[in-house]
Design an enzyme around this catalytic site. Structure first.
Site, PDB file in Angstrom:
ATOM      1  N   HIS A  76       0.802  -1.101   0.069  1.00 14.90           N
ATOM      2  CA  HIS A  76       0.106   0.049  -0.108  1.00 14.90           C
ATOM      3  C   HIS A  76       0.915   1.418   0.053  1.00 14.90           C
ATOM      4  O   HIS A  76       0.657   2.178  -0.807  1.00 14.90           O
ATOM      5  CB  HIS A  76      -0.998   0.052   1.234  1.00 14.90           C
ATOM      6  CG  HIS A  76      -1.747  -1.151   1.302  1.00 14.90           C
ATOM      7  ND1 HIS A  76      -1.845  -2.035   2.361  1.00 14.90           N
ATOM      8  CD2 HIS A  76      -2.814  -1.478   0.697  1.00 14.90           C
ATOM      9  CE1 HIS A  76      -2.585  -3.102   2.112  1.00 14.90           C
ATOM     10  NE2 HIS A  76      -3.523  -2.619   1.295  1.00 14.90           N
ATOM     11  N   GLN A 126      -8.566  -7.399 -11.010  1.00 17.01           N
ATOM     12  CA  GLN A 126      -9.193  -6.268 -10.499  1.00 17.01           C
ATOM     13  C   GLN A 126      -8.602  -5.118 -11.143  1.00 17.01           C
ATOM     14  O   GLN A 126      -9.775  -4.129 -11.708  1.00 17.01           O
ATOM     15  CB  GLN A 126      -8.903  -5.998  -8.950  1.00 17.01           C
ATOM     16  CG  GLN A 126      -9.213  -4.665  -8.394  1.00 17.01           C
ATOM     17  CD  GLN A 126      -9.066  -4.614  -6.983  1.00 17.01           C
ATOM     18  OE1 GLN A 126      -9.996  -4.776  -6.110  1.00 17.01           O
ATOM     19  NE2 GLN A 126      -7.872  -4.009  -6.516  1.00 17.01           N
ATOM     20  N   LEU A 173       3.439  -9.067  -0.649  1.00 19.58           N
ATOM     21  CA  LEU A 173       2.703  -8.702   0.486  1.00 19.58           C
ATOM     22  C   LEU A 173       1.190  -8.444   0.535  1.00 19.58           C
ATOM     23  O   LEU A 173       0.812  -8.341  -0.590  1.00 19.58           O
ATOM     24  CB  LEU A 173       3.202  -7.334   0.856  1.00 19.58           C
ATOM     25  CG  LEU A 173       4.591  -7.015   1.069  1.00 19.58           C
ATOM     26  CD1 LEU A 173       5.267  -5.697   1.435  1.00 19.58           C
ATOM     27  CD2 LEU A 173       5.325  -7.959   2.425  1.00 19.58           C
TER      28      LEU A 173
HETATM   29  P1  AMP Z   1      -6.487  -3.937  -0.496  1.00 23.55           P
HETATM   30  O1  AMP Z   1      -6.203  -3.308   0.640  1.00 23.55           O
HETATM   31  O2  AMP Z   1      -5.999  -5.310  -0.483  1.00 23.55           O
HETATM   32  O3  AMP Z   1      -7.928  -3.569  -1.410  1.00 23.55           O
HETATM   33  O4  AMP Z   1      -5.192  -3.248  -1.530  1.00 23.55           O
HETATM   34  C1  AMP Z   1      -5.448  -1.887  -1.810  1.00 23.55           C
HETATM   35  C2  AMP Z   1      -4.634  -1.704  -3.317  1.00 23.55           C
HETATM   36  O5  AMP Z   1      -3.091  -2.088  -2.695  1.00 23.55           O
HETATM   37  C3  AMP Z   1      -4.839  -2.452  -4.355  1.00 23.55           C
HETATM   38  O6  AMP Z   1      -4.858  -1.962  -5.371  1.00 23.55           O
HETATM   39  C4  AMP Z   1      -3.892  -3.828  -4.292  1.00 23.55           C
HETATM   40  O7  AMP Z   1      -3.533  -4.280  -5.555  1.00 23.55           O
HETATM   41  C5  AMP Z   1      -2.709  -2.938  -3.743  1.00 23.55           C
HETATM   42  N1  AMP Z   1      -1.675  -3.761  -3.226  1.00 23.55           N
HETATM   43  C6  AMP Z   1      -2.046  -4.825  -2.241  1.00 23.55           C
HETATM   44  N2  AMP Z   1      -0.955  -5.617  -2.082  1.00 23.55           N
HETATM   45  C7  AMP Z   1       0.139  -5.060  -2.763  1.00 23.55           C
HETATM   46  C8  AMP Z   1       1.415  -5.724  -3.115  1.00 23.55           C
HETATM   47  N3  AMP Z   1       2.122  -6.626  -2.375  1.00 23.55           N
HETATM   48  N4  AMP Z   1       2.063  -4.793  -4.001  1.00 23.55           N
HETATM   49  C9  AMP Z   1       1.367  -3.707  -4.512  1.00 23.55           C
HETATM   50  N5  AMP Z   1       0.276  -3.351  -4.234  1.00 23.55           N
HETATM   51  C10 AMP Z   1      -0.505  -4.125  -3.513  1.00 23.55           C
END
Ligand code: AMP
Length: 273
Positions: free
Chosen positions: A34, A150, A181
């Site tokens: 994030h 997504q 992560l």
């Molecule tokens: P989430 O809180 O899981 O809904 O993720 C919020 C955003 O963070 C989404 O666009 C995810 O794709 C991105 N995200 C989650 N994990 C990672 C990661 N390891 N590397 C890059 N972006 C991430």
């Protein structure tokens, strides 16, 4: 930095501003993945907004909505340290008023891979994003390549609704041992964390095979599955950037997508080639 929970309050603050608005939608339990999205936004926009909202409509009834990790105070501190201007933490009641409209993701994208196991998941994702986009009216919105399907569905939503929001795709952040992560990694015990490394190991091997000239998708998939053993596999697929299965890898237009269960935790990972 302002922490805002009320939609009207956020709208009134934002409409006073000029300049570019960068928006990072999240479900909280923020980690370095994030953080990389947030940094990309703060470096390239006049104002950055991070939303923290565990969106109930993208969870299936049997999924982990109740136990999804919630670390609000830590998340707010992380945002503060990253130079965020607004953290938006709306309530479910405000986001989902009576007589709500639901956005449906197109079947061809939403019924496969994540959507096959998680029916309605992408409808929930687009429904909440549509609301956020109307509230925030961002210039740039930041998504991780970690959630490849997504990202592709959101890009299609922006394109087909003639929205002028720019989607920025950010690289996958991994721990030093290669594990992508994810907020859901907290569900893994030490032994499961070791098993979870098979995902990246299998993707790295696939990448090496492709670098060495192999382009046959079936052969690569068999190799990936053999490395993932004995994990329960949901899917391993090789597609183009439009999520269509392809029999041969094409450089700059290929995705390798993996979903497996490590214990009871479902993990996804992918490689963009
Ligand atoms: P989430 O809180 O899981 O809904 O993720 C919020 C955003 O963070 C989404 O666009 C995810 O794709 C991105 N995200 C989650 N994990 C990672 C990661 N390891 N590397 C890059 N972006 C991430």
């Amino acid at each position: 930095m302002k922490v805002i929970r009320d939609i009207k309050e956020l709208v009134s603050q934002l409409r006073k501003l000029s300049g570019t608005i960068g928006f990072v939608p999240t479900m909280g339990a923020l980690h370095d993945g994030h953080k990389s999205l947030i940094r990309a936004s703060t470096e390239n926009n006049d104002v950055t907004i991070v939303s923290i909202f565990v969106n109930p409509t993208q969870f299936l009834p049997n999924e982990d909505l109740q136990k999804y990790p919630r670390t609000e105070e830590l998340d707010i501190n992380l945002c503060q340290n990253c130079g965020v201007d607004f953290v938006f933490l709306p309530s479910v009641e405000q986001m989902y008023p009576k007589n709500d409209i639901k956005i449906m993701a197109p079947q061809n994208y939403s019924s496969i891979f994540e959507g096959a196991t998680r029916k309605g998941h992408f409808d929930g994702v687009l429904t909440v994003l549509n609301k956020f986009f109307n509230i925030i009216r961002p210039t740039n919105v930041y998504f991780g390549k970690k959630d490849a399907q997504q990202l592709i569905i959101v890009q299609n939503f922006i394109k087909t609704t003639f929205s002028d929001i720019n989607v920025v795709a950010c690289d996958i952040k991994r721990s030093s041992d290669g594990l992508a992560l994810s907020s859901r990694n907290v569900y893994l015990n030490e032994e499961e964390k070791l098993s979870a490394l098979k995902l990246f190991r299998s993707l790295k091997t696939a990448n090496k095979l492709i670098d060495d000239g192999l382009d046959n998708s079936d052969t690569i998939i068999i190799k990936i599955k053999s490395i993932l053993e004995p994990l329960k596999i949901d899917y391993v697929a090789i597609t183009n950037r439009n999520l269509e299965n392809i029999s041969k890898v094409e450089k700059n237009n290929t995705l390798i997508l993996i979903a497996v269960y490590v214990g009871t935790t479902r993990l996804i990972d992918n490689l963009w080639i």
